[in-house]
Design an enzyme around this catalytic site. Structure first.
Site, PDB file in Angstrom:
ATOM      1  N   ARG A 235       0.846  -1.189   0.000  1.00  0.00           N
ATOM      2  CA  ARG A 235       0.000   0.000   0.000  1.00  0.00           C
ATOM      3  C   ARG A 235       0.873   1.228   0.000  1.00  0.00           C
ATOM      4  O   ARG A 235       1.963   1.230   0.591  1.00  0.00           O
ATOM      5  CB  ARG A 235      -0.853   0.081   1.271  1.00  0.00           C
ATOM      6  CG  ARG A 235      -2.187  -0.594   1.214  1.00  0.00           C
ATOM      7  CD  ARG A 235      -3.172   0.084   0.248  1.00  0.00           C
ATOM      8  NE  ARG A 235      -4.427  -0.631   0.213  1.00  0.00           N
ATOM      9  CZ  ARG A 235      -4.697  -1.707  -0.540  1.00  0.00           C
ATOM     10  NH1 ARG A 235      -3.781  -2.185  -1.361  1.00  0.00           N
ATOM     11  NH2 ARG A 235      -5.883  -2.282  -0.500  1.00  0.00           N
ATOM     12  N   GLU A 264      -2.011   7.954  -4.256  1.00  0.00           N
ATOM     13  CA  GLU A 264      -2.341   7.542  -5.615  1.00  0.00           C
ATOM     14  C   GLU A 264      -3.805   7.871  -5.933  1.00  0.00           C
ATOM     15  O   GLU A 264      -4.626   7.903  -5.006  1.00  0.00           O
ATOM     16  CB  GLU A 264      -2.061   6.037  -5.793  1.00  0.00           C
ATOM     17  CG  GLU A 264      -2.929   5.138  -4.940  1.00  0.00           C
ATOM     18  CD  GLU A 264      -2.517   3.656  -5.027  1.00  0.00           C
ATOM     19  OE1 GLU A 264      -1.329   3.341  -4.793  1.00  0.00           O
ATOM     20  OE2 GLU A 264      -3.409   2.849  -5.334  1.00  0.00           O
ATOM     21  N   HIS A 282      -0.922   0.305  -9.648  1.00  0.00           N
ATOM     22  CA  HIS A 282      -1.705  -0.534  -8.726  1.00  0.00           C
ATOM     23  C   HIS A 282      -2.404  -1.675  -9.481  1.00  0.00           C
ATOM     24  O   HIS A 282      -3.646  -1.779  -9.469  1.00  0.00           O
ATOM     25  CB  HIS A 282      -2.723   0.324  -7.949  1.00  0.00           C
ATOM     26  CG  HIS A 282      -3.145  -0.310  -6.654  1.00  0.00           C
ATOM     27  ND1 HIS A 282      -3.429   0.411  -5.523  1.00  0.00           N
ATOM     28  CD2 HIS A 282      -3.345  -1.609  -6.308  1.00  0.00           C
ATOM     29  CE1 HIS A 282      -3.789  -0.403  -4.544  1.00  0.00           C
ATOM     30  NE2 HIS A 282      -3.728  -1.653  -5.006  1.00  0.00           N
TER      31      HIS A 282
HETATM   32  C1  GLV Z   1      -5.263  -4.466  -3.727  1.00  0.00           C
HETATM   33  O1  GLV Z   1      -4.521  -3.572  -3.524  1.00  0.00           O
HETATM   34  C2  GLV Z   1      -5.915  -5.217  -2.714  1.00  0.00           C
HETATM   35  O2  GLV Z   1      -5.827  -4.854  -1.532  1.00  0.00           O
HETATM   36  O3  GLV Z   1      -6.574  -6.202  -3.055  1.00  0.00           O
END
Ligand code: GLV
Length: 329
Positions: A235, A264, A282
């Site tokens: 994250r 982001e 991401h």
């Molecule tokens: C993606 O970032 C998730 O947490 O599934």
């Protein structure tokens, strides 16, 4: 029929599934700003989100809301204290993305170590005129030491792949994993600091919490080897992006691979100008099959959480199961 909001664009066949059970309000556009999200939730019984922040104010504005299903394993966008206080169930989508996300961690780590993105950009810029013995020398992955910070399900899937590369595995986690898992992964537990000193390739796979904010900042980067790489598939906010950009620019570490960013979809401008970082938007869980599995699991959670369908009242992935069956407050 109960009413739900699907707060993000999602596979249309999943919308069709949801329509069999609910009156669906679908935001098939950009992420909703907080006030618009609250307005659209005001008359809803449930919601399907993907990273949309849901806190006390949003819940207070949505008195009927009983279930919010996040299409992600991470749920730091949910204020779980507020969910518990209001008896609102939160759900997430663990497990279905473990292997796909671990694959992507390797892709980023290897791209960073072997300078794939940097050399590709150089080639596209028309700068390749001759072969040279010292072009884009990088770091080996095979035979090196992998450092995994966050040894949960995805961290373990990542570490399992290290065997084929003949790597040593060191890890750091809130608590040690079971001895059988350590033995299977041939993984040695270290303090965060020792791991950073020892590892050639550090991969971050821990959930974001207030305590994990800037787990990697200037002090931690200073512990790493100048030849090491850092990969973040966890994250934004776990890494101090400004400090990382400075370390990359000054070659205090060799390279980084980043799929997630502080704030982001904005990216720290300094990261956009340093060459030795691989940047992706991401997408670690974004194989076609896995994103479909996540969307369907998010739908399963919402359907069952709102008391309909074959698993009525037994959603597969409750985050706060204690609120199931309690009246909304
Ligand atoms: C993606 O970032 C998730 O947490 O599934």
């Amino acid at each position: 029929m109960q009413k739900i909001l699907v707060a993000r664009p999602i596979f249309p066949d999943v919308i069709e599934r949801l329509k069999q059970h609910f009156d669906v309000d679908w935001n098939n556009g950009d992420a909703l700003p907080a006030d618009e999200l609250a307005r659209r939730l005001a008359d809803k019984d449930g919601a399907l989100t993907a990273g949309d922040p849901i806190g006390a104010a949003t819940l207070a504005a949505a008195p009927r809301l009983r279930v919010v299903s996040n299409m992600a394993v991470g749920y730091n966008n949910f204020d779980m204290a507020a969910f518990n206080a209001a008896n609102v169930l939160g759900t997430n989508t663990p497990d279905v993305l473990n292997e796909t996300t671990a694959d992507f961690g390797w892709a980023l780590m290897m791209a960073a170590a072997r300078r794939i993105a940097e050399s590709g950009q150089w080639l596209r810029a028309g700068r390749w005129e001759k072969w040279s013995f010292d072009s884009f020398l990088g770091a080996d992955v095979h035979g090196s030491t992998l450092g995994v910070i966050g040894m949960g399900r995805i961290g373990q899937a990542l570490a399992r792949r290290a065997r084929g590369f003949n790597m040593q595995v060191v890890y750091h986690n809130r608590s040690r994993v079971a001895p059988a898992i350590e033995a299977e992964l041939n993984a040695q537990y270290l303090s965060k600091e020792d791991l950073l000193r020892r590892a050639d390739h550090v991969v971050l796979v821990l959930p974001y919490t207030a305590e994990n904010h800037h787990t990697i900042g200037a002090a931690e980067l200073a512990l790493m080897k100048p030849t090491a790489t850092l990969t973040n598939i966890a994250r934004g906010g776990i890494v101090d992006d400004a400090a990382l950009a400075a370390a990359l620019r000054e070659r205090r570490i060799a390279a980084a691979g980043l799929d997630v960013f502080e704030g982001e979809p904005k990216v720290h401008p300094d990261l956009l100008t340093v060459p030795n970082v691989v940047l992706t938007p991401h997408i670690a869980s974004a194989s076609d099959a896995t994103r479909r599995a996540m969307a369907n699991l998010a739908a399963d959670n919402l359907i069952a959480g709102l008391g309909v369908g074959p698993r009525a009242g037994r959603p597969p992935n409750p985050i706060n199961p204690d609120v199931i069956g309690k009246a909304r407050s």
